[in-house]
Scaffold this motif. Sequence first.
Motif, short mmCIF file in Angstrom:
data_model
loop_
_atom_site.label_atom_id
_atom_site.label_comp_id
_atom_site.label_asym_id
_atom_site.label_seq_id
_atom_site.Cartn_x
_atom_site.Cartn_y
_atom_site.Cartn_z
N ALA A 47 0.82 -1.21 0.00
CA ALA A 47 0.00 0.00 0.00
C ALA A 47 0.86 1.26 0.00
CB ALA A 47 -0.94 0.00 1.21
N ILE A 48 1.90 1.26 0.82
CA ILE A 48 2.79 2.43 0.89
C ILE A 48 3.54 2.61 -0.42
CG2 ILE A 48 4.87 3.36 2.00
CD1 ILE A 48 3.75 2.07 4.64
N LEU A 49 4.10 1.52 -0.93
CA LEU A 49 4.84 1.61 -2.19
C LEU A 49 3.93 2.01 -3.35
CD1 LEU A 49 7.25 -1.45 -1.93
CD2 LEU A 49 7.83 0.98 -1.72
N GLU A 50 2.69 1.54 -3.33
CA GLU A 50 1.75 1.86 -4.40
C GLU A 50 1.44 3.36 -4.41
OE1 GLU A 50 -1.88 2.62 -6.49
OE2 GLU A 50 -1.81 2.66 -4.30
N ASP A 91 14.72 3.57 -6.99
CA ASP A 91 14.75 2.86 -8.26
C ASP A 91 14.45 1.38 -8.06
OD1 ASP A 91 15.31 5.18 -9.64
OD2 ASP A 91 17.47 4.82 -9.74
N LYS A 92 15.00 0.82 -6.98
CA LYS A 92 14.74 -0.60 -6.67
C LYS A 92 13.26 -0.82 -6.39
CE LYS A 92 16.22 -4.24 -3.47
NZ LYS A 92 17.07 -4.55 -2.31
N GLY A 93 12.64 0.08 -5.62
CA GLY A 93 11.22 -0.02 -5.32
C GLY A 93 10.37 0.12 -6.57
N LYS A 94 10.77 1.07 -7.43
CA LYS A 94 10.03 1.28 -8.69
C LYS A 94 10.13 0.05 -9.58
CE LYS A 94 9.52 4.56 -12.51
NZ LYS A 94 9.01 3.54 -13.39
N GLU A 95 11.30 -0.55 -9.63
CA GLU A 95 11.50 -1.75 -10.44
C GLU A 95 10.58 -2.88 -9.97
OE1 GLU A 95 15.33 -4.48 -10.90
OE2 GLU A 95 15.75 -2.37 -11.38
N ILE A 96 10.49 -3.04 -8.66
CA ILE A 96 9.61 -4.07 -8.10
C ILE A 96 8.15 -3.77 -8.44
CG2 ILE A 96 8.69 -4.97 -5.91
CD1 ILE A 96 11.62 -4.88 -4.88
#
Length: 144
Positions: A39-42, A97-102
């Motif tokens: 939810a947070i990453l989204e 960038d790592k979070g965006k990639e996931i």
Amino acid sequence: MAENVSLKSFVITMKASRALEEVTKKDIKKHGMRTSDFAILEVLYHKGRQTIRDISESVLISTGSITYVIDKLEKKELLARVNCSDDRRVVYLEITDKGKEIMDDIFPKHQQVIEELFQGISEKDKQTVIDVLKTVGHRAAEKE
């Protein structure tokens, strides 16, 4: 005795909400994430830089719990804290960038699961659901 349509609408809404929540939880878990992490990453993925307070309000996680989740995501290098240059009390969160990639990998699959749940329902009916639930939600918020 006449059927109470308001009560029935409430019960159906709550049952549907629980069922939708279970499906989405299972899907998110399948990708190795907890619902709160996703939810947070989204939010960061779609809205960009946000304050902790903004995220807490968006994902309905208490500010006490959200700090713990954010700390874990930061350790995994999926998000980063950024101090506000204008106000030292404000801290922003940004997806890395790592979070965006996931999220580039996971989110389209997650969206497909949601699309399948609404398959066969017309756009007009989906819009009706949106409008009705917004109205009920606003009325409920006024009662708080």
